[in-house]
Write a protein that holds these residues in place. Structure first.
Motif, PDB file in Angstrom:
ATOM      1  N   SER A  85      76.696  25.357  22.249  1.00  0.00           N
ATOM      2  CA  SER A  85      77.488  24.757  20.905  1.00  0.00           C
ATOM      3  C   SER A  85      78.765  25.702  20.908  1.00  0.00           C
ATOM      4  O   SER A  85      78.849  26.852  21.654  1.00  0.00           O
ATOM      5  CB  SER A  85      76.826  24.847  19.772  1.00  0.00           C
ATOM      6  OG  SER A  85      76.642  26.126  19.207  1.00  0.00           O
ATOM      7  N   GLY A  86      79.752  25.575  19.959  1.00  0.00           N
ATOM      8  CA  GLY A  86      80.799  26.267  19.788  1.00  0.00           C
ATOM      9  C   GLY A  86      80.449  27.924  19.107  1.00  0.00           C
ATOM     10  O   GLY A  86      80.833  28.680  19.644  1.00  0.00           O
ATOM     11  N   THR A  87      79.516  27.772  18.419  1.00  0.00           N
ATOM     12  CA  THR A  87      78.957  28.920  17.831  1.00  0.00           C
ATOM     13  C   THR A  87      78.297  29.922  19.016  1.00  0.00           C
ATOM     14  O   THR A  87      78.515  31.083  19.123  1.00  0.00           O
ATOM     15  CB  THR A  87      77.792  28.787  16.859  1.00  0.00           C
ATOM     16  OG1 THR A  87      78.409  28.036  15.824  1.00  0.00           O
ATOM     17  CG2 THR A  87      77.404  30.099  16.459  1.00  0.00           C
ATOM     18  N   TYR A 112      84.715  31.391  10.197  1.00  0.00           N
ATOM     19  CA  TYR A 112      83.427  30.304  10.105  1.00  0.00           C
ATOM     20  C   TYR A 112      82.016  30.596   9.528  1.00  0.00           C
ATOM     21  O   TYR A 112      81.476  31.512  10.307  1.00  0.00           O
ATOM     22  CB  TYR A 112      83.544  29.341  11.395  1.00  0.00           C
ATOM     23  CG  TYR A 112      83.140  28.136  11.167  1.00  0.00           C
ATOM     24  CD1 TYR A 112      83.988  26.951  10.801  1.00  0.00           C
ATOM     25  CD2 TYR A 112      82.023  27.583  11.858  1.00  0.00           C
ATOM     26  CE1 TYR A 112      83.402  25.585  10.888  1.00  0.00           C
ATOM     27  CE2 TYR A 112      81.632  26.506  12.038  1.00  0.00           C
ATOM     28  CZ  TYR A 112      82.007  25.437  11.306  1.00  0.00           C
ATOM     29  OH  TYR A 112      81.795  24.202  11.365  1.00  0.00           O
ATOM     30  N   ASP A 202      89.496  31.637  18.301  1.00  0.00           N
ATOM     31  CA  ASP A 202      88.458  30.656  17.834  1.00  0.00           C
ATOM     32  C   ASP A 202      89.417  29.428  17.828  1.00  0.00           C
ATOM     33  O   ASP A 202      89.924  29.243  16.873  1.00  0.00           O
ATOM     34  CB  ASP A 202      87.561  30.850  16.903  1.00  0.00           C
ATOM     35  CG  ASP A 202      86.835  29.628  16.294  1.00  0.00           C
ATOM     36  OD1 ASP A 202      86.904  28.885  16.974  1.00  0.00           O
ATOM     37  OD2 ASP A 202      85.989  29.869  15.266  1.00  0.00           O
ATOM     38  N   CYS A 204      88.541  26.411  18.118  1.00  0.00           N
ATOM     39  CA  CYS A 204      87.857  24.877  17.850  1.00  0.00           C
ATOM     40  C   CYS A 204      88.687  24.162  16.892  1.00  0.00           C
ATOM     41  O   CYS A 204      89.188  24.552  16.142  1.00  0.00           O
ATOM     42  CB  CYS A 204      86.526  25.450  16.746  1.00  0.00           C
ATOM     43  SG  CYS A 204      85.089  26.021  17.827  1.00  0.00           S
ATOM     44  N   TYR A 205      88.610  22.812  17.376  1.00  0.00           N
ATOM     45  CA  TYR A 205      89.391  21.794  16.428  1.00  0.00           C
ATOM     46  C   TYR A 205      90.668  21.954  16.818  1.00  0.00           C
ATOM     47  O   TYR A 205      91.510  20.924  16.378  1.00  0.00           O
ATOM     48  CB  TYR A 205      89.010  21.738  14.946  1.00  0.00           C
ATOM     49  CG  TYR A 205      87.795  21.344  14.309  1.00  0.00           C
ATOM     50  CD1 TYR A 205      87.183  20.131  14.901  1.00  0.00           C
ATOM     51  CD2 TYR A 205      87.077  22.087  13.497  1.00  0.00           C
ATOM     52  CE1 TYR A 205      86.037  19.748  14.518  1.00  0.00           C
ATOM     53  CE2 TYR A 205      85.876  21.660  13.042  1.00  0.00           C
ATOM     54  CZ  TYR A 205      85.403  20.556  13.465  1.00  0.00           C
ATOM     55  OH  TYR A 205      84.144  20.113  13.121  1.00  0.00           O
ATOM     56  N   LYS A 228      83.957  19.029  20.540  1.00  0.00           N
ATOM     57  CA  LYS A 228      84.821  18.738  19.458  1.00  0.00           C
ATOM     58  C   LYS A 228      86.114  18.223  20.472  1.00  0.00           C
ATOM     59  O   LYS A 228      85.865  17.820  21.567  1.00  0.00           O
ATOM     60  CB  LYS A 228      85.234  20.089  18.726  1.00  0.00           C
ATOM     61  CG  LYS A 228      84.033  20.071  17.719  1.00  0.00           C
ATOM     62  CD  LYS A 228      84.530  21.512  17.169  1.00  0.00           C
ATOM     63  CE  LYS A 228      83.456  21.634  16.070  1.00  0.00           C
ATOM     64  NZ  LYS A 228      83.639  23.100  15.325  1.00  0.00           N
TER      65      LYS A 228
HETATM   66  C1  LIG Z   1      82.832  23.983  14.764  1.00  0.00           C
HETATM   67  C2  LIG Z   1      83.312  25.481  14.737  1.00  0.00           C
HETATM   68  C3  LIG Z   1      82.622  26.317  14.923  1.00  0.00           C
HETATM   69  C4  LIG Z   1      81.120  26.582  15.568  1.00  0.00           C
HETATM   70  O1  LIG Z   1      81.176  25.290  16.370  1.00  0.00           O
HETATM   71  P1  LIG Z   1      79.388  24.572  16.274  1.00  0.00           P
HETATM   72  O2  LIG Z   1      79.698  23.752  17.501  1.00  0.00           O
HETATM   73  O3  LIG Z   1      79.525  23.469  15.258  1.00  0.00           O
HETATM   74  O4  LIG Z   1      78.691  25.578  16.650  1.00  0.00           O
HETATM   75  C5  LIG Z   1      83.074  27.524  15.081  1.00  0.00           C
HETATM   76  N1  LIG Z   1      84.505  27.892  14.474  1.00  0.00           N
HETATM   77  C6  LIG Z   1      85.226  26.848  13.966  1.00  0.00           C
HETATM   78  C7  LIG Z   1      86.547  27.115  13.417  1.00  0.00           C
HETATM   79  C8  LIG Z   1      84.773  25.514  13.899  1.00  0.00           C
HETATM   80  O5  LIG Z   1      85.449  24.429  13.601  1.00  0.00           O
END
Ligand SMILES: *Cc1c(COP(=O)(O)O)cnc(C)c1O
Length: 415
Positions: A85-87, A112, A202, A204-205, A228
């Motif tokens: 996962s992202g985490t 997060y 980070d 993500c998104y 994502k």
């Molecule tokens: C979604 C997200 C994560 C974690 O990703 P997961 O895939 O849900 O584990 C970490 N940081 C940010 C900013 C995110 O949006």
């Protein structure tokens, strides 16, 4: 009622025409970029082929990583289905880039929610956290305007600080998401005044939302999830890390073994979904942002507060809307769920979610379990009952789902 909702949507779409064409222009630029990189690497069917065992010389995996590095303009990339996962990608990175006795500094406030367990906080120190391994953590808040506070960052640096982390997306916070260029002053400060210290973003998104990425503005490492944006709604799982070669290598040593790193790791499925997902990503992200924009304008027209506002530029795919009452937040999530292609019969209720501090209500009727590049919505059950909505594989679906969510909110008496 149905007519009124359709009229509201048409009015919002009329108002958003200009914004939509700006997004489509970014989509085209990024699609061209992906296509150019695919052509440079002469991607063909052989790159999709599964491998077994150790996976030495896995051409599909290696080419995909080279493609990621090229798209993010970095020396190296680690992109694996095995990163859960992202985490998990962020955890690998934080462990890979720190040693016992060193400290991490967050330049964008508390990270997060799911990262708090990796770091280890007063309340939450799971076995194996960075805290247990002797890695410290400091944190600097953003300025009231939502900018990185460079003076405070400089003051918070200690001789032990070896990694500065920053988060592009708002996560579950009512703050602006950061544009890729917003990291430039931070990376310049750190690289000039604290040589040897790395900056990790980070991401993500954020991928494919703008023309550039934080690695174009000096970030040593960028990390994200493949369910994502960059997975384009097609990749079934995984995470990526892109950046300087020495940093990516250290992270890869955490994933496999020190000394082995990226050389290792087979995949008995096929790699097509990651290639195809990356190809789709600029388009899918554009669909998701158009859906988010429509939501922001619709709820603004109803007198609610949206962040980003429908007139603001976007740095990520998240749309936050202050619903003001728990009833509205729950009804909105329920409406989104009811309009989902998968699990439309499930009725979301607030629940205690591992890794999150408040109860959370979630709508996720997605093909890939939990994929938030697909239309999904969640909100922590705390005032002002903010719905965080993101994703949408097609704008058409986003539009239909928003209409149904509004109807659910009206039917349940929430608005
Ligand atoms: C979604 C997200 C994560 C974690 O990703 P997961 O895939 O849900 O584990 C970490 N940081 C940010 C900013 C995110 O949006």
């Amino acid at each position: 009622m149905e007519n009124t909702i359709e009229q509201m949507i048409q009015r919002a779409e009329e108002e958003l025409k200009g914004a939509f064409s700006e997004l489509e222009a970014i989509e085209e630029k990024r699609t061209r970029q992906v296509l150019d990189v695919f052509r440079e690497h002469q991607v063909s069917y052989r790159h999709f082929a599964p491998t077994t065992g150790y996976g030495y010389d896995d051409v599909g995996r290696d080419t995909l990583e080279e493609i990621y590095a090229d798209i993010f303009h970095t020396e190296a990339a680690l992109m694996r289905p095995h990163i859960a996962s992202g985490t998990a990608a962020l955890s690998l990175t934080l462990f890979g880039l720190t040693k016992p006795g060193e400290r991490i500094l967050s330049a964008t406030g508390l990270p997060y929610d799911t990262l708090l367990g990796i770091i280890g906080t007063e309340e939450d120190t799971p076995p194996g956290s960075l805290k247990e391994m002797g890695v410290g953590f400091d944190c600097v808040e953003l300025t009231p305007e939502g900018k990185i506070d460079l003076d405070a960052v400089e003051r918070a640096m200690t001789p032990q600080t070896s990694l500065v982390i920053a988060q592009r997306s708002r996560g579950y916070a009512w703050r602006p998401s950061l544009m890729p260029e917003a990291f430039e002053p931070l990376t310049r400060l750190i690289h000039e005044k604290f040589p040897g210290v790395r900056v990790m973003v980070d991401n993500c998104y954020g991928e494919f939302v703008r023309e550039k990425e934080p690695t174009d503005f000096g970030a040593d490492v960028c990390v994200g999830s493949l369910i994502k944006n960059p997975g384009g709604g097609i990749a079934p799982t995984g995470g990526y890390i892109v950046g300087k070669k020495d940093a990516v290598d250290r992270v890869a040593y955490r994933l496999t073994a020190p000394g082995l790193g990226r050389e290792l790791g087979s995949y008995a499925g096929d790699y097509r979904p990651w290639y195809q997902g990356l190809f789709m990503a600029p388009h899918t992200v554009c669909q998701a942002i158009k859906t988010a924009l429509l939501a922001s304008r619709l709820f603004e027209n109803l007198g609610l507060k949206a962040s980003p506002a429908s007139t603001e530029s976007r740095a990520d795919i998240i749309q936050a809307i202050q619903m003001q009452t728990p009833e509205r937040l729950v009804a909105f999530c329920q409406g989104i769920q009811m309009a989902s292609p998968i699990d439309s019969m499930a009725l979301p209720e607030p629940w205690d979610m591992p890794g999150y501090e408040d109860q959370v209500v979630m709508a996720a009727g997605t093909f890939v379990a939990g994929a938030s590049i697909e239309l999904s919505c969640d909100g922590p059950m705390r005032a002002p009952y903010t719905a965080y909505m993101q994703g949408g594989l097609t704008y058409t679906h986003g539009r239909i789902a928003l209409a149904e969510a509004l109807r659910r909110m009206v039917d349940s008496g929430a608005i």
